[in-house]
Design a protein around this motif. Structure first.
Motif, PDB file in Angstrom:
ATOM      1  N   PRO A 125       0.828  -1.211   0.000  1.00 18.56           N
ATOM      2  CA  PRO A 125       0.000   0.000   0.000  1.00 18.56           C
ATOM      3  C   PRO A 125       0.864   1.265   0.000  1.00 18.56           C
ATOM      4  O   PRO A 125       2.036   1.231   0.387  1.00 18.56           O
ATOM      5  N   ALA A 126       0.274   2.357  -0.395  1.00 15.23           N
ATOM      6  CA  ALA A 126       0.975   3.643  -0.419  1.00 15.23           C
ATOM      7  C   ALA A 126       1.401   4.037   0.995  1.00 15.23           C
ATOM      8  O   ALA A 126       0.758   3.679   1.975  1.00 15.23           O
ATOM      9  N   VAL A 127       2.493   4.775   1.089  1.00 14.41           N
ATOM     10  CA  VAL A 127       3.049   5.186   2.368  1.00 14.41           C
ATOM     11  C   VAL A 127       3.031   6.703   2.460  1.00 14.41           C
ATOM     12  O   VAL A 127       3.293   7.410   1.493  1.00 14.41           O
ATOM     13  N   LEU A 128       2.705   7.213   3.661  1.00 13.29           N
ATOM     14  CA  LEU A 128       2.766   8.643   3.951  1.00 13.29           C
ATOM     15  C   LEU A 128       3.973   8.915   4.834  1.00 13.29           C
ATOM     16  O   LEU A 128       4.326   8.095   5.677  1.00 13.29           O
ATOM     17  N   GLY A 129       4.605  10.049   4.684  1.00 14.37           N
ATOM     18  CA  GLY A 129       5.738  10.420   5.510  1.00 14.37           C
ATOM     19  C   GLY A 129       7.020   9.742   5.066  1.00 14.37           C
ATOM     20  O   GLY A 129       7.035   8.957   4.115  1.00 14.37           O
ATOM     21  N   GLU A 130       8.098  10.055   5.764  1.00 11.82           N
ATOM     22  CA  GLU A 130       9.396   9.487   5.431  1.00 11.82           C
ATOM     23  C   GLU A 130      10.121   9.051   6.698  1.00 11.82           C
ATOM     24  O   GLU A 130       9.864   9.561   7.782  1.00 11.82           O
ATOM     25  N   GLY A 131      11.048   8.127   6.539  1.00 10.46           N
ATOM     26  CA  GLY A 131      11.879   7.675   7.653  1.00 10.46           C
ATOM     27  C   GLY A 131      11.061   7.091   8.779  1.00 10.46           C
ATOM     28  O   GLY A 131      10.136   6.315   8.561  1.00 10.46           O
ATOM     29  N   CYS A 132      11.386   7.491  10.003  1.00 12.01           N
ATOM     30  CA  CYS A 132      10.692   6.938  11.171  1.00 12.01           C
ATOM     31  C   CYS A 132       9.252   7.429  11.271  1.00 12.01           C
ATOM     32  O   CYS A 132       8.480   6.913  12.069  1.00 12.01           O
ATOM     33  N   LEU A 133       8.883   8.421  10.487  1.00 18.60           N
ATOM     34  CA  LEU A 133       7.513   8.927  10.492  1.00 18.60           C
ATOM     35  C   LEU A 133       6.648   8.302   9.409  1.00 18.60           C
ATOM     36  O   LEU A 133       5.491   8.671   9.239  1.00 18.60           O
ATOM     37  N   SER A 134       7.201   7.351   8.641  1.00 17.41           N
ATOM     38  CA  SER A 134       6.422   6.748   7.560  1.00 17.41           C
ATOM     39  C   SER A 134       5.366   5.801   8.126  1.00 17.41           C
ATOM     40  O   SER A 134       5.555   5.178   9.166  1.00 17.41           O
ATOM     41  N   ARG A 135       4.244   5.749   7.449  1.00 17.15           N
ATOM     42  CA  ARG A 135       3.137   4.868   7.827  1.00 17.15           C
ATOM     43  C   ARG A 135       2.313   4.608   6.579  1.00 17.15           C
ATOM     44  O   ARG A 135       2.356   5.350   5.623  1.00 17.15           O
ATOM     45  N   TYR A 136       1.548   3.518   6.612  1.00 19.17           N
ATOM     46  CA  TYR A 136       0.673   3.216   5.477  1.00 19.17           C
ATOM     47  C   TYR A 136      -0.452   4.231   5.405  1.00 19.17           C
ATOM     48  O   TYR A 136      -0.984   4.655   6.425  1.00 19.17           O
ATOM     49  N   ASP A 137      -0.818   4.611   4.211  1.00 16.08           N
ATOM     50  CA  ASP A 137      -1.925   5.534   3.982  1.00 16.08           C
ATOM     51  C   ASP A 137      -3.225   4.813   4.316  1.00 16.08           C
ATOM     52  O   ASP A 137      -3.586   3.856   3.639  1.00 16.08           O
ATOM     53  N   PRO A 138      -3.968   5.236   5.340  1.00 13.13           N
ATOM     54  CA  PRO A 138      -5.196   4.527   5.726  1.00 13.13           C
ATOM     55  C   PRO A 138      -6.241   4.508   4.623  1.00 13.13           C
ATOM     56  O   PRO A 138      -7.053   3.588   4.559  1.00 13.13           O
ATOM     57  N   ASP A 177      -5.407  -6.111   3.023  1.00 14.85           N
ATOM     58  CA  ASP A 177      -4.224  -5.705   3.779  1.00 14.85           C
ATOM     59  C   ASP A 177      -4.343  -6.037   5.261  1.00 14.85           C
ATOM     60  O   ASP A 177      -3.467  -5.695   6.047  1.00 14.85           O
ATOM     61  N   GLY A 178      -5.434  -6.653   5.658  1.00 16.91           N
ATOM     62  CA  GLY A 178      -5.610  -7.058   7.044  1.00 16.91           C
ATOM     63  C   GLY A 178      -6.089  -5.944   7.952  1.00 16.91           C
ATOM     64  O   GLY A 178      -5.757  -5.920   9.128  1.00 16.91           O
ATOM     65  N   THR A 179      -6.870  -5.014   7.430  1.00 18.43           N
ATOM     66  CA  THR A 179      -7.318  -3.892   8.242  1.00 18.43           C
ATOM     67  C   THR A 179      -8.587  -4.191   9.038  1.00 18.43           C
ATOM     68  O   THR A 179      -8.957  -3.411   9.898  1.00 18.43           O
TER      69      THR A 179
END
Length: 56
Positions: free
Chosen positions: A13-26, A33-35
């Motif tokens: 899935p698409a990701v928001l943010g970068e580095g340690c702040l990255s997370r999957y786009d809800p 995806d197991g949501t």
């Protein structure tokens, strides 16, 4: 039974943010995806009660 490697090679899935702040786009997540976790609220309450009981 499906091949477990099929999931490993699928598009993430698409990701928001970068580095340690990255997370999957809800907005991009779905049941594949197991949501879906209908018992999440009940599990959280049970874990909180267990934690309180252990701290006494």
């Amino acid at each position: 039974m499906t091949d477990p490697l099929d999931k490993a090679t699928s598009q993430a899935p698409a990701v928001l943010g970068e580095g340690c702040l990255s997370r999957y786009d809800p907005d991009e997540l779905d049941a594949e995806d197991g949501t879906e976790f209908p018992g999440a609220a009940q599990l959280w309450e049970q874990l909180q009660q267990d934690s309180e009981a252990q701290s006494r």
